[in-house]
Design a protein around this motif. Structure first.
Motif, short mmCIF file in Angstrom:
data_model
loop_
_atom_site.label_atom_id
_atom_site.label_comp_id
_atom_site.label_asym_id
_atom_site.label_seq_id
_atom_site.Cartn_x
_atom_site.Cartn_y
_atom_site.Cartn_z
N ALA A 49 0.84 -1.20 0.00
CA ALA A 49 0.00 0.00 0.00
C ALA A 49 0.87 1.25 0.00
O ALA A 49 0.61 2.19 -0.75
N MET A 50 1.91 1.28 0.85
CA MET A 50 2.77 2.46 0.91
C MET A 50 3.54 2.64 -0.40
O MET A 50 3.69 3.76 -0.89
N LYS A 51 4.03 1.56 -0.97
CA LYS A 51 4.73 1.64 -2.26
C LYS A 51 3.78 2.14 -3.35
O LYS A 51 4.17 2.91 -4.22
N SER A 52 2.54 1.70 -3.29
CA SER A 52 1.57 2.12 -4.28
C SER A 52 1.29 3.61 -4.17
O SER A 52 1.19 4.31 -5.18
N VAL A 53 1.19 4.12 -2.94
CA VAL A 53 0.98 5.55 -2.74
C VAL A 53 2.13 6.32 -3.40
O VAL A 53 1.91 7.27 -4.16
N THR A 54 3.36 5.92 -3.11
CA THR A 54 4.53 6.61 -3.66
C THR A 54 4.56 6.52 -5.18
O THR A 54 4.76 7.53 -5.87
N THR A 55 4.34 5.35 -5.72
CA THR A 55 4.36 5.16 -7.18
C THR A 55 3.28 6.01 -7.84
O THR A 55 3.53 6.65 -8.87
N ARG A 56 2.11 6.03 -7.26
CA ARG A 56 1.02 6.82 -7.84
C ARG A 56 1.28 8.31 -7.71
O ARG A 56 0.95 9.08 -8.62
N LEU A 57 1.88 8.74 -6.60
CA LEU A 57 2.27 10.15 -6.48
C LEU A 57 3.29 10.52 -7.55
O LEU A 57 3.19 11.56 -8.19
N GLN A 58 4.29 9.66 -7.74
CA GLN A 58 5.33 9.93 -8.73
C GLN A 58 4.75 9.95 -10.14
O GLN A 58 5.25 10.65 -11.01
N GLY A 59 3.68 9.19 -10.36
CA GLY A 59 3.04 9.15 -11.67
C GLY A 59 2.02 10.26 -11.88
O GLY A 59 1.38 10.32 -12.92
N GLY A 72 -6.14 14.29 4.86
CA GLY A 72 -5.39 13.68 5.96
C GLY A 72 -4.32 12.69 5.57
O GLY A 72 -3.67 12.12 6.44
N GLY A 73 -4.13 12.48 4.29
CA GLY A 73 -3.11 11.52 3.87
C GLY A 73 -1.70 11.92 4.28
O GLY A 73 -0.90 11.06 4.65
N LEU A 74 -1.40 13.21 4.25
CA LEU A 74 -0.07 13.67 4.65
C LEU A 74 0.20 13.33 6.11
O LEU A 74 1.26 12.80 6.45
N GLY A 75 -0.77 13.59 6.96
CA GLY A 75 -0.62 13.26 8.38
C GLY A 75 -0.42 11.77 8.60
O GLY A 75 0.35 11.36 9.47
N MET A 76 -1.09 10.96 7.78
CA MET A 76 -0.94 9.51 7.91
C MET A 76 0.47 9.08 7.51
O MET A 76 1.08 8.24 8.17
N ILE A 77 1.00 9.65 6.44
CA ILE A 77 2.35 9.30 5.99
C ILE A 77 3.37 9.74 7.04
O ILE A 77 4.28 8.98 7.40
#
Length: 195
Positions: A49-59, A72-77
């Motif tokens: 899930a965390m890798k997917s968040v990063t990959t999708r942000l980069q994309g 609230g996603g930033l606070g979660m990260i």
């Protein structure tokens, strides 16, 4: 002589993990994906899930970006990084996402306001010999300090200059980490007689 422009680091941070990592969460909507990141000691960390968040942000995934910036996603990260200071896999994953976010000119102040500078300096102090983590931290601080007086002041007031100099002195034989650390110092000094 130092160039008259700041030394912003280019390129995304190095992402831990091999090319064969499976991102089984790539098709999840943002809310479902981020629900997998909530810190709960009863549930194992969801690396995918965390890798997917990063990959999708980069994309450039706008849904993930919006969730990070407005829901609230930033606070979660940041919470994930903070609660896993001694656990290298989730910490690395969170730093990858933070590194991606820090390269966005529009998010630097928001990241600073959420305590990202403090968090990154704490990671540096907790892991003074982990070259990969230090490189990610320098990348993030370099981006956060690029033309952002508020974040520059935070780095200085939190004692980050000493930490960056310590990285250079301790790892003087590792060129890429020294370059990353010097980029932070250059950004801190750019257009500032005070610094």
């Amino acid at each position: 002589p130092v160039n008259q422009t700041s030394a912003k680091v280019v390129g995304p941070p190095r992402i831990q993990g091999g090319d064969n990592d499976l991102f089984e969460c790539d098709d999840f909507d943002a809310q479902t994906l981020f629900s997998k990141l909530r810190p709960d000691p009863r549930i194992p960390f969801d690396h995918g899930a965390m890798k997917s968040v990063t990959t999708r942000l980069q994309g450039g995934d706008q849904e993930i970006y919006n969730y990070v910036t407005t829901q609230g996603g930033l606070g979660m990260i940041l919470g994930l990084a903070n609660s896993n200071m001694g656990n290298p896999v989730p910490l690395n994953d969170a730093l990858d996402a933070i590194g991606t976010l820090s390269s966005d000119d529009n998010l630097r102040t928001l990241l600073g306001m959420h305590g990202t500078v403090r968090l990154i300096i704490e990671v540096i102090r907790a892991h003074p010999n982990d070259i990969e983590l230090l490189d990610k931290c320098c990348y993030i601080l370099s981006n956060l300090s690029f033309n952002n007086a508020q974040n520059m002041t935070s780095i200085i007031e939190l004692g980050g200059v000493k930490d960056i100099v310590d990285i250079i002195q301790t790892h003087d034989n590792v060129n890429f980490i020294c370059e990353s650390a010097v980029n932070v110092l250059v950004n801190l000094c750019h257009n500032s007689d005070k610094n």
